[in-house]
Design an enzyme around this catalytic site. Structure first.
Site: not given
Length: 164
Positions: A46, A51, A91-92, A133-134, A137
């Site tokens: 995701g 991000q 997380c990226l 999660h997304e 963000h």
């Protein structure tokens, strides 16, 4: 299509609330395409526009073929939550850390597709975790804010090579 640079914590852009998308045009389509390319290149499941430094309410999620492949969502909002799951997240934007986070087991989201058409998605288990999660963000929330335990995964245990 292009691979974009993924913003890393503690960049302040990750703590800002993203703005709703009002123009559904070629710029949005390029953003969605670039987000998908960037997510796949980073081997993520995701990615949210903040991000990559873009303060727009746009996410992409792909938790695998069994979940239907790539899902793009513009202006997503979670309208139902049910049940509970507890498990690890990464997380990226926070490489090297994972954390144990409580999430809803099932979510229902309302949003729009790349053309501005309304869409509703129901997700369960891992896919539900990814959507939550997304969406976090988009609201300036990181998994480390919610984690009951955070741990370093950047150090992999050394492996012993077999002698010939």
């Amino acid at each position: 299509m292009a691979i974009r640079l993924i913003v890393k914590d503690p960049d302040p852009v990750l703590r800002e609330k993203a703005k709703p998308v009002t123009k559904f045009n070629a710029n949005l389509h390029k953003l969605l395409d670039d987000m998908a390319d960037t997510m796949y290149d980073a081997e993520g499941v995701g990615l949210a526009a903040p991000q990559i430094g873009i303060q727009k309410r746009v996410i992409v999620v792909d938790t695998g073929e069994e979940s239907g492949g790539l899902i793009e969502m513009v202006n997503p909002e979670i309208i139902e939550r049910e049940g509970e799951q507890f498990g690890p997240e990464g997380c990226l934007s926070i490489p090297g850390l994972n954390g144990d986070v409580r999430r809803a087991m099932r979510v229902k989201l309302r949003g729009q597709d790349r053309f501005g058409e309304p869409m509703v998605i129901e997700a369960t288990e891992f896919q539900a975790r990814a959507f939550q999660h997304e969406v976090d963000h988009l609201n300036g929330v990181l998994f480390t804010d919610l984690a009951e335990k955070v741990y370093d995964v950047s150090q992999t245990p050394p492996t012993r090579e077999r002698e010939a």
